[in-house]
Design an enzyme around this catalytic site. Structure first.
Site, short mmCIF file in Angstrom:
data_model
loop_
_atom_site.label_atom_id
_atom_site.label_comp_id
_atom_site.label_asym_id
_atom_site.label_seq_id
_atom_site.Cartn_x
_atom_site.Cartn_y
_atom_site.Cartn_z
N SER A 136 -19.14 -13.39 -76.55
CA SER A 136 -20.20 -13.34 -75.55
C SER A 136 -21.56 -13.67 -76.14
O SER A 136 -21.83 -13.39 -77.31
CB SER A 136 -20.25 -11.93 -74.93
OG SER A 136 -21.39 -11.78 -74.10
N TYR A 160 -24.58 -17.41 -71.26
CA TYR A 160 -25.52 -17.09 -70.19
C TYR A 160 -26.71 -18.02 -70.34
O TYR A 160 -27.22 -18.19 -71.46
CB TYR A 160 -26.03 -15.66 -70.29
CG TYR A 160 -25.03 -14.57 -69.97
CD1 TYR A 160 -24.52 -14.42 -68.69
CD2 TYR A 160 -24.64 -13.67 -70.95
CE1 TYR A 160 -23.63 -13.40 -68.39
CE2 TYR A 160 -23.75 -12.64 -70.67
CZ TYR A 160 -23.25 -12.51 -69.39
OH TYR A 160 -22.37 -11.51 -69.10
N THR A 186 -21.02 -18.45 -67.64
CA THR A 186 -20.97 -17.37 -66.66
C THR A 186 -22.09 -17.57 -65.65
O THR A 186 -23.26 -17.70 -66.02
CB THR A 186 -21.08 -16.00 -67.33
OG1 THR A 186 -19.97 -15.83 -68.20
CG2 THR A 186 -21.09 -14.88 -66.31
N LYS A 276 -17.20 -19.41 -65.22
CA LYS A 276 -16.72 -18.05 -65.02
C LYS A 276 -17.59 -17.33 -63.99
O LYS A 276 -18.82 -17.34 -64.10
CB LYS A 276 -16.74 -17.28 -66.35
CG LYS A 276 -16.19 -15.87 -66.30
CD LYS A 276 -16.16 -15.28 -67.69
CE LYS A 276 -15.58 -13.88 -67.70
NZ LYS A 276 -16.43 -12.91 -67.00
N HIS A 300 -16.89 -10.28 -62.42
CA HIS A 300 -17.53 -9.69 -63.60
C HIS A 300 -17.03 -8.27 -63.84
O HIS A 300 -17.78 -7.39 -64.26
CB HIS A 300 -19.06 -9.69 -63.44
CG HIS A 300 -19.80 -9.89 -64.73
ND1 HIS A 300 -20.33 -11.10 -65.09
CD2 HIS A 300 -20.11 -9.04 -65.74
CE1 HIS A 300 -20.94 -10.98 -66.26
NE2 HIS A 300 -20.81 -9.73 -66.68
#
Length: 423
Positions: A136, A160, A186, A276, A300
């Site tokens: 992540s 992100y 995402t 995602k 999520h």
């Protein structure tokens, strides 16, 4: 009358064999864990409340998460009998590469808060099992360190988009240079969801110590010893942050990201690109038209919009519309290998596990992650055998019926206005 006799020593011998006791307490705990729920119980006992709640919790009243898990419980399998299931193959090709199981490790933030081994435990366990590991943007281990821990396995990077686009793309370039083969963008975090457990616990990096957190930590000395004697906890992709996760998201993450921005990212990334956070058919169709390699149906983990669509319910509708043109992945709510089999039967190419992985991590570090993978792998193979299939491609929607508790009401009819102005 029953004839009785003295027992023969040779008859008693097979009944009096004793299991050799396991002296290693961690191995003993993990061996006794037969389900992901068992690992969750161990994790809860061994991890301070703030860290455990960060994993366990979801947004608002946590309805989205509860519904996602309930959806998997509300299925009915249709097995076939008299099939040769002596061998079962759980492997397939996903996003251009091999996977040994139909699941991989989802990207998670704060991971070293759960256990000091953090992402390294996840990456090395994934490598040993032949499944992908996703790092992540909010991870606590660097891109390069994950690659070093998993040099030959499949590493994915989750992105992100920040308001500082250049800074975001530096991470993308680092992942590409490190040989990560897939980028997960995402798209369901324009703002932070209301994660009430984190607010109540004062969840932040570095952790905020309060009398309540100190009291909660007293019976968990192993966690604190590990935490205080290893590298200080920090987001590997950030220079410094001293607030809560929600404050970080609202400060740094960009709520203006559009499909045009996604197209621009796609041009920059040399590997497979997956989006995602898809939650309706129309967005899935638009992304497929853009030429993305895959989409992840996900809310999520229930951590953003409460009462969001249930990914498993949405799955067959999306697969019907775009499944022939792009790979459809799924996460949220998976707690059993049977859940994974049901998702594959309804058309998912692959699934991702988040909380199940973190429960194992909290329960026993790398060994706990190995145990998570072992439990799920055994459940996948056993469910396939009991259904009478030997490969993932043999699974079809006919094997699984989605039972319904909740269903949409009929759409309201348009109102008509009378001549006298009344309705």
């Amino acid at each position: 009358m029953v004839e009785r006799r003295f027992p023969n020593r040779r008859d008693l011998a097979p009944l009096l064999t004793f299991k050799v006791p396991e002296l290693d307490a961690k191995k003993r705990r993990l061996a006794a864990a037969l389900t992901i729920e068992d690992l969750r119980d161990i994790a809860r006992r061994r991890t301070p409340r703030a860290a455990f709640d960060y994993t366990e919790g979801a947004a608002e009243a946590e309805i989205s998460l509860a519904r996602a898990r309930q959806a998997f419980e509300d299925i009915e399998f249709t097995p076939s009998i008299l099939r040769d299931v002596s061998t079962v193959d759980t492997s397939r090709t996903v996003l251009g590469g091999p996977v040994a199981q139909p699941f991989g490790i989802a990207p998670t933030g704060f991971t070293r808060m759960m256990h000091t081994e953090g992402e390294i435990a996840g990456a090395t366990a994934a490598a040993a099992a032949g499944i992908p590991f996703a790092l992540s943007t909010m991870g606590t281990t660097s891109i390069e360190d994950v690659k070093a821990a998993n040099p030959d396995g499949r590493n994915w990077f989750q992105l992100y988009m920040w308001k500082d686009r250049d800074r975001s793309m530096v991470l993308v370039d680092r992942a590409a240079n490190a040989g990560f083969d897939t980028l997960l963008v995402t798209v369901d975090v324009p703002v932070a969801g209301a994660r009430l457990r984190d607010k109540r616990n004062g969840m932040s990096i570095p952790p905020a110590l309060t009398p309540r957190t100190v009291l909660n930590a007293i019976p968990r000395p192993a966690w604190w010893i590990n935490f205080l004697t290893t590298e200080p906890l920090a987001f590997a992709s950030l220079d410094h942050w001293s607030g809560t996760v929600a404050e970080l998201i609202d400060t740094m993450f960009d709520p203006t990201v559009t499909f045009e921005d996604l197209a621009w990212i796609k041009e920059q990334w040399p590997g497979k690109l997956v989006v995602k956070g898809v939650q309706n058919v129309q967005d899935a169709q638009q992304l497929t038209a853009m030429g993305v390699d895959g989409i992840v149906l996900s809310n999520h983990g229930g951590r953003q919009l409460d009462r969001a669509p249930v990914p498993f319910h949405l799955l067959p509708h999306v697969v019907r519309e775009v499944g022939a043109d792009t790979e459809v992945l799924l996460d949220t709510g998976i707690m059993n290998g049977a859940d994974i089999v049901a998702a594959i039967a309804h058309g998912a190419r692959f699934t991702l596990i988040g909380r199940a992985y973190l429960y194992g991590l909290m329960a026993g570090g790398r060994d706990g992650v190995d145990r998570t993978i072992e439990i799920l792998s055994d459940q996948v193979a056993r469910t396939m055998r009991l259904l009478g299939v030997t490969t993932l491609d043999e699974l079809t929607p006919a094997h699984v019926t989605q039972l319904t508790r909740l269903g949409p009401l009929p759409a309201a009819e348009p109102t008509t206005e009378r001549a006298d102005g009344l309705r």
